[in-house]
Design an enzyme around this catalytic site. Structure first.
Site, PDB file in Angstrom:
ATOM      1  N   GLU A 221     -56.435-100.587  58.747  1.00  0.00           N
ATOM      2  CA  GLU A 221     -55.422-100.856  59.775  1.00  0.00           C
ATOM      3  C   GLU A 221     -55.264-102.363  59.830  1.00  0.00           C
ATOM      4  OE1 GLU A 221     -53.825-102.383  62.349  1.00  0.00           O
ATOM      5  OE2 GLU A 221     -55.155-101.677  63.933  1.00  0.00           O
ATOM      6  N   GLU A 230     -50.292-109.575  58.318  1.00  0.00           N
ATOM      7  CA  GLU A 230     -51.737-109.726  58.158  1.00  0.00           C
ATOM      8  C   GLU A 230     -52.177-109.618  56.695  1.00  0.00           C
ATOM      9  OE1 GLU A 230     -54.142-107.362  60.693  1.00  0.00           O
ATOM     10  OE2 GLU A 230     -53.246-108.137  62.534  1.00  0.00           O
TER      11      GLU A 230
END
Length: 594
Positions: A221, A230
């Site tokens: 995740e 990210e």
């Protein structure tokens, strides 16, 4: 033992209020540290912690026998900061004081862990995917929640079950404080010996060194509100190249980004300073005619809770699909897609609001969405079942994203076709719009990076374009002066507006702008707009190097008559707004004129 000296500076914008009668001693800008010497035993690893994201960035690394992180700790009362060293001393006793992990309170981890829809969706998908003993790799493991879910799905988490020797779970987490917390969580759940914890970035893992074999299943995740910010794509690329078997299973399985065209005066004011300040009556021109792009926001997607501004939005299209990413395959670093959009209303396109939908299982029965509440899910009954897990849930760790259309926006008519070129890189998504006018004239709107001398946040641009706010600053300045002669004024923060205001109104006053964040960029900006605002830059001074404090030598022997700053507070992810309320502390620490 050897030593390495690192030189760097860190800036922070300190908001202050207007005050007069200050002496020559001014509260120092927050130059936290000019250098430090770091002693280590080779080999070593050095991390720096970014408080806004709660993640560390490794700048030096090798096969580490010890690990250290420098974390910036802020005193909200004094505004002073210090570096706190966090060491991996393997002292992870559950009874250890919570003070070692209280720095995690300013991250988004707690919001994410409290997202029950997310947790349930991941648990159901992992239970469906991990059906037999295998090698599961958890990248960005955090507290170890997904690793524990995989362990229980495999049976290794059940004390009554006999785990197969072929079943392996590897939890990879590079952020040392989080890894220390994960070890405690695993211990409390009786899984500390059933999950292999590695304190490295995933792109540092090597098969045969850190892990015994390639993984059969990837659970992760590593998503932000934009999806890619990210490092999802580089992480997946490296994992598929070196860490995963051919045709691995992944949780999630894929992600799809969606968008919608909107008209919104609120969103328009967040970026179009040129047209908004034209309504102001203070005769200040932050973006003079002919220099409309000298001050602007960065062209990127901005995370925002769009449900909170729903009343100010006029929807100009139905939701449309943008990109799809299949996690079970190696993704490309660059992608383009032309999207044809039919306008559903007349109006001006001020922004593109986007979100994403995760498909967590291969059968397409478990989903998670960051869509705003007004989007009725499923968008396509053939693809998004009504069991979509998180529809309508408020969460703080993921938001929608807003891409601003430059200027006054793009005018469209109902049923008109708009073409949008969507482009993604390793870490971001951008857009270009083209409209087909009734006369068959093609109107191109290029949203590429504009050449700006000064880039500010949307919140600050909106304030500078707010006529009421500008009037209140002008009124406050007039009240503070009360007919007094001001020889020297100090602007204590990054306020270009107050600098221009003082230089424009007080024609004989010298101004020192500390500009702790803007520095020389701020001075170049002031030089460019000086003529349009009726002042000369020989009365405005910005120090090239950060000053720990001002002295009489810096002010040519003059005492400070006026200290001024913006009551501007930006609620970043790493600091609560009230932690910036330090004016009274600063004021009482300064000696005043007799």
């Amino acid at each position: 033992m050897s030593a390495t000296q690192l030189n760097f500076k860190i800036h922070h914008d300190s908001p202050l209020f207007i005050s007069t009668g200050m002496a020559s001693l001014i509260p120092k800008p927050k130059t936290l540290i000019s250098h430090f010497t770091f002693h280590h035993r080779s080999p070593f690893s050095l991390h720096f912690l970014c408080l806004s994201s709660g993640k560390s960035v490794r700048t030096m690394s090798s096969s580490a026998s010890s690990q250290r992180i420098f974390q910036l700790k802020l005193d909200p009362l004094t505004g002073n900061s210090e570096w706190v060293v966090i060491e991996d001393d393997d002292n992870d006793d559950v009874s250890t004081s919570s003070s070692k992990t209280d720095h995690l309170e300013t991250t988004s981890y707690l919001d994410m862990l409290n997202d029950s829809y997310r947790n349930r969706a991941y648990r159901l998908a992992i239970d469906k995917t991990v059906t037999k003993p295998c090698h599961v790799l958890d990248i960005g493991a955090g507290t170890g929640l997904l690793s524990m879910m995989a362990a229980r799905a495999m049976g290794v988490g059940d004390s009554a079950a006999v785990a197969s020797p072929k079943g392996t779970i590897t939890a990879c987490e590079s952020y040392l404080p989080m890894l220390k917390l994960m070890r405690k969580v695993l211990r409390l759940n009786g899984m500390e010996r059933k999950i292999n914890v590695i304190n490295k970035r995933s792109d540092e893992l090597k098969v045969g060194v850190d892990i015994t074999s390639r993984a059969d299943i990837l659970v992760s995740e590593i998503l932000d509100s934009e999806l890619l910010g990210e490092g999802l794509i580089p992480t997946l690329q490296h994992a598929h190249d070196t860490l995963l078997v051919e045709n691995p299973k992944t949780v999630p399985c894929r992600a799809t980004t969606y968008g919608q065209l909107v008209e919104s005066e609120y969103l328009w004011k967040l970026h179009d300073l040129s047209n908004n300040e034209a309504k102001a009556s203070d005769d200040i021109h932050l973006v003079p005619k002919g220099l409309e792009t000298i001050l602007c926001i960065k062209q990127q997607q901005y995370p925002m809770h769009c449900d909170a501004i729903q009343q100010d939005l006029k929807l100009l299209s139905e939701p449309f699909r943008i990109f799809e990413f299949d996690f079970s395959k190696r993704p490309e670093s660059h992608g383009e897609r032309m999207v044809h959009i039919k306008a559903t209303n007349d109006g001006n396109i001020h922004a593109i609001i986007s979100w994403w939908v995760l498909q967590l299982d291969y059968e397409g029965t478990i989903f998670y969405s960051t869509a705003p509440k007004w989007v009725k899910l499923p968008l396509d009954t053939a693809e998004l079942p009504t069991s979509l897990a998180s529809a309508g849930q408020w969460c703080d760790h993921w938001k929608q994203c807003v891409w601003f259309v430059p200027g006054k926006g793009m005018s469209v008519s109902k049923d008109e076709e708009v073409q949008m070129l969507a482009i993604h890189t390793d870490t971001s998504i951008s857009y270009n719009l083209t409209a087909q006018a009734p006369e068959k004239e093609v109107l191109q709107y290029d949203f590429g990076q504009r050449k700006c001398n000064l880039i500010l946040s949307p919140e600050r641009v909106a304030i500078y374009g707010d006529c009421k706010w500008r009037l209140s600053m002008l009124t406050s300045l007039s009240n503070a002066l009360q007919g007094k002669d001001v020889s020297l004024c100090v602007v204590a923060d990054d306020s270009v507006y107050l600098t221009v205001l003082v230089a424009h109104i007080l024609q004989s006053t010298h101004v020192i702008s500390l500009f702790p964040g803007l520095r020389d960029k701020g001075f170049r900006y002031l030089s460019a707009i000086a003529d349009a605002n009726g002042f000369s830059t020989d009365r405005v001074k910005v120090f090239e190097k950060r000053k720990a404090c001002l002295t009489m030598q810096d002010t040519n022997g003059k005492q400070v008559d006026l200290l001024i700053g913006e009551p501007f507070y930006f609620g970043s992810d790493g600091m609560l707004p009230w932690l910036n309320l330090r004016f009274w502390k600063s004021l009482t620490s300064l000696p005043c004129k007799p």
